[in-house]
Enzyme design. Structure first.
Site, PDB file in Angstrom:
ATOM      1  N   GLU A 164       2.384   3.762  -4.206  1.00 55.82           N
ATOM      2  CA  GLU A 164       1.763   2.467  -4.517  1.00 55.82           C
ATOM      3  C   GLU A 164       2.708   1.618  -5.366  1.00 55.82           C
ATOM      4  O   GLU A 164       2.908   0.432  -5.110  1.00 55.82           O
ATOM      5  CB  GLU A 164       0.436   2.657  -5.256  1.00 55.82           C
TER       6      GLU A 164
ATOM      7  N   ASP B 108      -1.452  -0.237   5.005  1.00 57.79           N
ATOM      8  CA  ASP B 108      -1.920   1.145   5.080  1.00 57.79           C
ATOM      9  C   ASP B 108      -1.370   1.817   6.337  1.00 57.79           C
ATOM     10  O   ASP B 108      -0.890   2.953   6.276  1.00 57.79           O
ATOM     11  CB  ASP B 108      -3.450   1.189   5.065  1.00 57.79           C
TER      12      ASP B 108
ATOM     13  N   ASP C 217      -4.232  -2.647  -3.500  1.00 58.76           N
ATOM     14  CA  ASP C 217      -5.506  -1.951  -3.691  1.00 58.76           C
ATOM     15  C   ASP C 217      -5.372  -0.829  -4.727  1.00 58.76           C
ATOM     16  O   ASP C 217      -6.265  -0.006  -4.883  1.00 58.76           O
ATOM     17  CB  ASP C 217      -6.055  -1.414  -2.362  1.00 58.76           C
TER      18      ASP C 217
ATOM     19  N   HIS D 177      -9.261  -0.457   2.353  1.00 58.40           N
ATOM     20  CA  HIS D 177     -10.040  -0.134   3.557  1.00 58.40           C
ATOM     21  C   HIS D 177     -11.280  -1.028   3.672  1.00 58.40           C
ATOM     22  O   HIS D 177     -12.387  -0.559   3.929  1.00 58.40           O
ATOM     23  CB  HIS D 177     -10.423   1.348   3.564  1.00 58.40           C
TER      24      HIS D 177
ATOM     25  N   ASP E  44       0.853  -1.185   0.000  1.00 57.53           N
ATOM     26  CA  ASP E  44       0.000   0.000   0.000  1.00 57.53           C
ATOM     27  C   ASP E  44       0.886   1.231   0.000  1.00 57.53           C
ATOM     28  O   ASP E  44       2.032   1.193   0.465  1.00 57.53           O
ATOM     29  CB  ASP E  44      -0.946   0.029   1.200  1.00 57.53           C
ATOM     30  N   GLY E  45       0.347   2.314  -0.523  1.00 59.67           N
ATOM     31  CA  GLY E  45       1.039   3.595  -0.536  1.00 59.67           C
ATOM     32  C   GLY E  45       0.107   4.674  -0.053  1.00 59.67           C
ATOM     33  O   GLY E  45      -1.114   4.520  -0.087  1.00 59.67           O
TER      34      GLY E  45
END
Length: 157
Positions: A50, A133, A73, A123, A10-11
């Site tokens: 990301e 995250d 994501d 999320h 995740d970024g």
């Protein structure tokens, strides 16, 4: 293809551009081995983070031709690879494409392994994605952030 490693990524970036970071979880399937990585930058974008998360995860693999599942994501990253856009960009030398430096770095490490991608909704209570995250956000708020030199140079900041 039976995957031997799962990489969750995740970024994050506050302000986009703004301070940002990435989080990565690397898990070796069936062994219990799990490692976390993160890094923060003073000025960057969400898409750069990301993509950098995926790159760093793949760069951590020691054995060539590892079978990997990258779980992200980021539609930006997943679609660019699974829909083949990146290979068209490469043929045109990434002309007018953002993050060309990272895409070239990605291709170099991507080609060393057997990589599949899986997109997941962010999320959405996916434990590894939620942890990535947290790592990305935490990395972006560190007191001493690294410099994303290519981004800062290209954006004139």
């Amino acid at each position: 293809m039976a995957h031997t490693v799962h990489i969750y990524t995740d970024g994050a970036a506050k302000g986009n551009p703004g301070p940002g970071g990435y989080g990565v979880i690397l898990e070796q399937v069936g062994t219990g081995y799990r490692k976390e990585f993160y890094e923060g930058f003073r000025l960057t974008t969400n898409n750069r983070m990301e993509l950098l998360a995926v790159i760093v995860g793949l760069e951590k693999l020691k054995n060539p031709q590892t079978t990997v599942l990258v779980v992200s994501d980021s539609k930006y990253v997943v679609d660019a690879v699974t829909k083949g856009w990146i290979f068209g960009w490469e043929k045109k030398n990434f002309k007018d494409k953002k993050n060309a430096d990272l895409w070239m770095r990605f291709l170099k490490v991507y080609r060393r392994h057997k990589v599949d991608f899986k997109w997941i909704k962010g999320h959405n209570q996916h434990p590894q994605n939620e942890r990535c995250d947290e790592l990305a956000v935490m990395a972006s708020t560190q007191p001493k952030l690294n410099i994303d030199a290519v981004y800062e140079h290209e954006s004139g900041k």
